[in-house]
Scaffold this active site. Structure first.
Site, PDB file in Angstrom:
ATOM      1  N   ASP A 288       1.599  10.861   0.974  1.00 30.40           N
ATOM      2  CA  ASP A 288       2.574   9.772   0.892  1.00 30.40           C
ATOM      3  C   ASP A 288       3.964  10.303   1.238  1.00 30.40           C
ATOM      4  OD1 ASP A 288       4.047   7.540   0.368  1.00 30.40           O
ATOM      5  OD2 ASP A 288       3.739   7.550  -1.819  1.00 30.40           O
ATOM      6  N   LYS A 295      10.654   9.497   1.746  1.00 32.21           N
ATOM      7  CA  LYS A 295      11.005  10.169   0.492  1.00 32.21           C
ATOM      8  C   LYS A 295      11.919  11.361   0.773  1.00 32.21           C
ATOM      9  CE  LYS A 295       6.671   9.279  -2.018  1.00 32.21           C
ATOM     10  NZ  LYS A 295       7.215   8.553  -3.173  1.00 32.21           N
ATOM     11  N   ASP A 365       7.508   2.641   0.842  1.00 31.43           N
ATOM     12  CA  ASP A 365       7.007   3.657  -0.098  1.00 31.43           C
ATOM     13  C   ASP A 365       6.212   3.021  -1.254  1.00 31.43           C
ATOM     14  OD1 ASP A 365       6.589   6.138  -1.144  1.00 31.43           O
ATOM     15  OD2 ASP A 365       8.640   6.423  -1.898  1.00 31.43           O
ATOM     16  N   ARG A 369       0.158  -0.145  -3.913  1.00 32.72           N
ATOM     17  CA  ARG A 369      -0.204  -1.509  -4.321  1.00 32.72           C
ATOM     18  C   ARG A 369      -0.731  -2.306  -3.133  1.00 32.72           C
ATOM     19  NH1 ARG A 369       5.766  -2.412  -6.505  1.00 32.72           N
ATOM     20  NH2 ARG A 369       5.518  -0.166  -6.660  1.00 32.72           N
TER      21      ARG A 369
HETATM   22  N1  BES Z   1       2.848   7.771  -4.848  1.00 33.89           N
HETATM   23  C1  BES Z   1       4.076   7.232  -5.314  1.00 33.89           C
HETATM   24  C2  BES Z   1       4.214   7.309  -6.837  1.00 33.89           C
HETATM   25  C3  BES Z   1       4.245   8.663  -7.464  1.00 33.89           C
HETATM   26  C4  BES Z   1       5.431   9.204  -7.909  1.00 33.89           C
HETATM   27  C5  BES Z   1       3.095   9.369  -7.699  1.00 33.89           C
HETATM   28  C6  BES Z   1       5.453  10.424  -8.531  1.00 33.89           C
HETATM   29  C7  BES Z   1       3.115  10.601  -8.317  1.00 33.89           C
HETATM   30  C8  BES Z   1       4.298  11.129  -8.742  1.00 33.89           C
HETATM   31  C9  BES Z   1       4.184   5.777  -4.905  1.00 33.89           C
HETATM   32  O1  BES Z   1       3.561   5.429  -3.727  1.00 33.89           O
HETATM   33  C10 BES Z   1       5.623   5.473  -4.729  1.00 33.89           C
HETATM   34  O2  BES Z   1       6.215   6.028  -3.851  1.00 33.89           O
HETATM   35  N2  BES Z   1       6.154   4.607  -5.585  1.00 33.89           N
HETATM   36  C11 BES Z   1       7.539   4.263  -5.506  1.00 33.89           C
HETATM   37  C12 BES Z   1       7.645   2.764  -5.651  1.00 33.89           C
HETATM   38  C13 BES Z   1       9.012   2.220  -5.360  1.00 33.89           C
HETATM   39  C14 BES Z   1       9.332   2.374  -3.887  1.00 33.89           C
HETATM   40  C15 BES Z   1       9.034   0.765  -5.757  1.00 33.89           C
HETATM   41  C16 BES Z   1       8.249   4.964  -6.651  1.00 33.89           C
HETATM   42  O3  BES Z   1       7.673   5.121  -7.715  1.00 33.89           O
HETATM   43  O4  BES Z   1       9.373   5.397  -6.431  1.00 33.89           O
HETATM   44 ZN    ZN Z   2       2.014   6.612  -3.148  1.00 33.05          ZN
HETATM   45 MN    MN Z   3       4.805   5.727  -2.049  1.00 28.69          MN
END
Ligand code: BES
Ligand code: ZN
Ligand code: MN
Length: 515
Positions: A288, A295, A365, A369
């Site tokens: 990701d 990120k 990101d 979902r």
């Molecule tokens: N894979 C990440 C979440 C994640 C964060 C997993 C830390 C493991 C450790 C997910 O896809 C993500 O990026 N979520 C974002 C959502 C936001 C953009 C609404 C997040 O948590 O920042």
């Molecule tokens: Zn993710």
């Molecule tokens: Mn993500």
């Protein structure tokens, strides 16, 4: 790890090392008065006279704290056939349960294997279990046996595959020294071994970096596992994903040069009732980057474990196929990378999910979902009557619960209670989070049915609210394992790296439908 049961007296067990648990019997409160500066009152948790006698001086010396995981190793213990006796503290006796016992067993494995020892015997301690009515002794020793075998497997995993100086020290043989019905105990040990090996199978998958665990490789590993244990496995690529109109899944996959994989594993035992059909849906993002909403570089390497939910479902299906509960189960993993590129989706794009719902992409990101929306809907199309998903879904769940509890969300209280009972039995900590209708406001879009992010506050909840739109009325549980799927540091009972969280509860949960 070969696992055997011994009903011999601990003193008579011939082994490289015997392991016994030390418990603190000091009462923190006496006659209603808290005891200040209380000294530990340490006793070894076995009725064996030889073990008691050889440890008596050490335990009475005042040199030990009795704090959990304190270890002492005695060589040539007098009166025992074992070459060594390893003592491990389990903390206060009044709190000691299967949860602590698992961790002591993991600690035993990690302590002994680092010394090059490859086999040992674990003296099962009596367990205080808050069961109502109190369980008969036989059952208690089965519960202890399961905990020891599961915990020992957790401790036997090391993630350092790619170090050329990898020592690959492992315990090859575990003997559980206990009392009770041999046949029942052997069954308990064999089942616990399947669960422990499946948990480590999942950890193996999660541990691989993204260049060695692409969606295609993940699908191949699932296919091979299914062939080994006799499960049906189908793997679909981009064409089928588009044909099924999985617009949400595809919107993530379209940005990557690596082909996506929709993995469907089916367990249909002969004679199982038509209903229920349990659907286990996993997030399988093999890396990701965040996509166009990229990120920061700092810590991005950790996003190789963003397929942990999917790997958990593959490992759970392995355990289910081998344990053979009489209930239908379908495992679905939506595997893809989330990459930025000239064909990646962009913030502002609108995607149509398989269910027909339109989604405004605010942040690329928030991809987990999206793939799960179509995975959950597809599971319902395949006839699933109950759904569980597991996903490293949000950083927000780590803000809310830290590293010790996974987040659980449920649209059905009975389903939650059933899952919670499995958590308690299997010693996995999870905490229920709310899903009130009010939160839906945060994901309302002005141009589409729904947005894929809900702003800064309650991020784990708004992510779950998004998924709820696709589970609809089907009883459903969502596990956000972002904070618990990867151990940030090693512990006495477990290495740093993939934890395999949720697999044991999932398998126990599935088994509960077969009774
Ligand atoms: N894979 C990440 C979440 C994640 C964060 C997993 C830390 C493991 C450790 C997910 O896809 C993500 O990026 N979520 C974002 C959502 C936001 C953009 C609404 C997040 O948590 O920042
Ligand atoms: Zn993710
Ligand atoms: Mn993500």
């Amino acid at each position: 790890m070969k696992t055997t049961i011994s009903l011999s007296a601990p003193a008579d067990v011939l082994t490289e090392s015997l392991v016994a648990v030390v418990l603190d019997h000091a009462e923190p409160v006496q006659n209603g008065q808290p005891q200040k500066d209380k000294k530990p009152l340490l006793k070894v948790a076995t009725a064996d006279a030889a073990v008691q006698s050889v440890t008596a001086d050490l335990l009475a010396s005042g040199e030990l704290t009795g704090k959990p995981f304190e270890t002492n190793l005695l060589h040539k213990p007098a009166g025992l056939k074992a070459k060594r006796l390893l003592l491990i503290s389990g903390g206060p006796a009044r709190k000691f349960s299967a949860y602590e016992l698992r961790r002591i067993a993991g600690t035993a494995v990690r302590t002994l294997k680092s010394r090059g020892i490859r086999s040992f015997g674990f003296v099962a301690p009596p367990l205080k279990l808050e069961l109502d009515p109190p369980s008969p002794v036989g059952l208690v020793s089965e519960i202890a046996t399961r905990a020891i075998v599961e915990g020992a497997h957790v401790g036997n995993f090391d993630p350092d595959y790619y170090r050329s100086d990898r020592k690959d020290q492992k315990i090859d043989e575990l003997t559980v020294v206990t009392g009770g019905d041999q046949v029942a105990l052997e069954k308990a040990a064999a089942e616990a071994q399947i669960i422990g090996e499946s948990q480590n199978f999942t950890r193996d998958l999660v541990n691989e970096p993204s260049n060695r665990m692409t969606p295609t490789i993940l699908a191949d590993r699932a296919r091979k596992m299914c062939a080994d244990v006799g499960l049906k496995c189908e793997v679909y690529g981009a064409d089928k994903i588009k044909e099924l109109k999985m617009g949400a899944f595809w919107s993530v996959a379209q940005g990557s040069d690596e082909p996506p994989a929709l993995i469907v594993m089916t367990y249909e035992p002969a004679g199982a009732p038509a209903k229920p059909v349990l659907g286990l849906v996993g997030k399988g993002i093999t890396f990701d980057t965040g996509g166009i909403s990229i990120k920061p570089a700092d810590g991005m390497e950790k996003m190789k474990y963003d397929m942990a939910g999917g790997a958990t479902m593959i490992g759970a299906m392995r355990a289910i196929a081998l344990l053979k509960p009489n209930v239908k189960v379908i495992g679905i993993v939506c595997a893809t990378e989330n990459m930025p590129s000239g064909h990646a989706q962009k913030p502002g794009d609108v995607q149509i999910a398989m269910s027909g719902k339109s989604i405004e992409i605010i942040n690329t990101d928030a991809e987990g979902r999206l793939v799960l929306a179509d995975g959950l809907y597809y599971a319902r199309q395949l006839g699933c009557t109950h759904l569980v998903d597991a996903a490293t879904l949000t950083g927000a769940v780590v803000v809310a619960l830290g590293y010790s509890n996974a987040g659980v969300f449920a649209n059905d209280d009975a389903m939650y209670e059933r899952f919670h009972a499995a958590n308690v039995k299997e010693g996995e900590k999870m905490w229920r989070m709310p899903l009130d209708d009010e939160y839906k406001e945060q994901i309302r879009s002005s141009i589409a049915d729904i947005m894929n992010t809900g702003g800064r506050w309650g991020g784990a909840i708004t992510a779950a609210m998004f998924l709820k739109e696709f589970a609809e009325e089907t009883p459903w549980i969502h596990l956000d394992i972002a904070g618990t799927a990867w151990m940030e540091e090693q512990k006495p009972w477990i290495a740093k790296g993939p934890s395999g969280i949720a697999l044991r509860s999932l398998v126990e949960f599935v088994k509960s439908f077969a009774q």
